[in-house]
Design an enzyme around this catalytic site. Structure first.
Site, short mmCIF file in Angstrom:
data_model
loop_
_atom_site.label_atom_id
_atom_site.label_comp_id
_atom_site.label_asym_id
_atom_site.label_seq_id
_atom_site.Cartn_x
_atom_site.Cartn_y
_atom_site.Cartn_z
N ASN A 282 -23.70 0.45 -25.87
CA ASN A 282 -24.79 1.21 -26.47
C ASN A 282 -24.98 2.49 -25.65
O ASN A 282 -24.32 2.69 -24.63
CB ASN A 282 -26.07 0.38 -26.59
CG ASN A 282 -26.62 -0.05 -25.23
OD1 ASN A 282 -26.58 0.69 -24.25
ND2 ASN A 282 -27.15 -1.27 -25.17
N GLU B 104 -25.89 1.99 -21.90
CA GLU B 104 -24.76 1.47 -21.13
C GLU B 104 -23.70 2.55 -20.91
O GLU B 104 -23.12 2.65 -19.83
CB GLU B 104 -24.14 0.28 -21.86
CG GLU B 104 -25.03 -0.95 -21.91
CD GLU B 104 -24.56 -2.00 -22.90
OE1 GLU B 104 -24.96 -3.17 -22.76
OE2 GLU B 104 -23.82 -1.64 -23.85
N ASP C 174 -23.65 -7.54 -31.42
CA ASP C 174 -22.73 -8.62 -31.82
C ASP C 174 -22.19 -8.38 -33.21
O ASP C 174 -21.00 -8.62 -33.48
CB ASP C 174 -23.47 -9.97 -31.78
CG ASP C 174 -24.05 -10.31 -30.42
OD1 ASP C 174 -23.49 -9.84 -29.42
OD2 ASP C 174 -25.06 -11.02 -30.38
#
Length: 357
Positions: A236, A239, A306
């Site tokens: 993301n 990150e 996910d």
């Protein structure tokens, strides 16, 4: 299975065309591409994906709040129901199944009630199956979220983050090695709970390269050095900037972060998920794409990453190039964030959403 990876676009250089280094491409969108994208969704059942990583049991406590506690300035939640769902790598596995793909799972649970519950949710027997290892020395990772009026009140976690022993790491590697010839793609879902280690990733990358199997990683910042040589990483925006040592989250910062990560890891692509700003895809030779968000209303971002990596894996495994795979992943994420709690999207839902933009 595994036939879907023959002639895989990631195994060829220049699959989206050669362009001058540093060129930035226009925004991508699904408009006008529904027919082509649906063809990949229809082929999802041909793909076989192994998901490896941290298995998490998501526990939801649903209730309502009508008063503040006299004991402390906190809301009193009157519990109305509770449920258990698959989280972490198990949710990636669940997403792939929901989308119509064939999925296998590899990870660790504890010898406890949460582990037994997680195995039931996976549809596995108590002794596990294949790549699911039971470690009696660690608890099953469990996240409990208390939700009232569709808003999370508090979350508490049960976990132990130390690395797996060398014995359990070898068992995981042996299992993956036994499955590789049947796979279209390998997904590593890293939640930094102890399953994904540097030596494990080095061996997985070597084995997958020998078999020509793409590796996709949903990463954690502290483990970025582990992912050298993988095919795609999907951080993301936070990150990505933290891993690259870049400040800010504007377009310039994301471009710098995506470029730095791809160069450092030597991966074929970096797909940065950016919440309400959509996604940014970074390929070789400085090729960059921006994909606007497809979410109409955001209720809960839990598990959205996910959904992204699971959809991306299926699309790539069925012959889509990186751009089309990212478009489908973005479309699926836009659907799942409109649901409360850890959710999945079916292939039918994803296909239907393409018709409505």
């Amino acid at each position: 299975m595994g036939t879907a990876r023959k002639g895989h676009p990631l195994a060829r250089t220049g699959n989206v065309g050669r362009r001058p280094s540093g060129e930035v491409q226009a925004a991508l969108d699904v408009d006008g591409r529904a027919r082509e994208l649906r063809q990949y969704i229809e082929r999802f059942p041909q793909a076989s994906v192994l998901v490896l990583g941290d298995l998490i049991l998501d526990h939801y406590v649903w209730g309502r709040v009508t008063r503040i506690s006299p004991e402390a300035p906190v809301p009193v939640v009157h519990v109305e129901s509770e449920e258990y769902k698959l989280g972490g790598a198990a949710n990636v596995f669940n997403n792939i199944h929901a989308l119509g793909g064939q999925a296998d799972i590899c990870g660790v649970v504890g010898s406890d009630d949460a582990g037994r519950c997680l195995l039931r949710e996976l549809g596995l027997k108590r002794k596990g199956r294949g790549g699911v290892i039971i470690d009696p020395e660690r608890p099953t990772t469990r996240k409990t979220r208390v939700v009232a009026h569709n808003q999370q009140v508090v979350r508490f976690d049960v976990e132990r983050r130390h690395e797996l022993t060398a014995l359990y790491q070898r068992r995981i590697i042996r299992y993956v090695e036994s499955r590789l010839r049947h796979l279209s793609c390998l997904v590593v879902s890293d939640y930094a709970k102890g399953v994904v280690t540097g030596p494990l990733m080095a061996e997985l990358t070597r084995l997958a390269a020998e078999r020509g199997v793409p590796i996709l990683v949903d990463p954690k910042v502290e483990h970025f050095s582990f992912y050298k040589g993988v095919t795609v990483v999907t951080p993301n925006h936070l990150e990505a900037t933290q891993a690259a040592g870049v400040r800010g989250d504007d377009d310039q910062a994301i471009v710098e972060a995506g470029t730095v990560i791809r160069q450092r890891l030597g991966c074929q692509a970096v797909l940065v998920t950016r919440g309400e700003k959509g996604m940014s895809l970074f390929e070789g030779d400085g090729v960059q794409w921006h994909i606007p968000t497809r979410a109409r209303q955001v209720y809960d971002v839990t598990g959205a990453g996910d959904t992204v990596v699971g959809t991306l894996a299926l699309a790539l495994a069925t012959g889509a190039n990186l751009r089309d795979s990212a478009l489908l992943a973005n479309q699926a994420a836009g659907l799942v964030v409109g649901m409360v709690g850890t959710a999945t999207v079916t292939g039918k839902q994803l296909g239907a959403s393409l018709e409505h933009g």
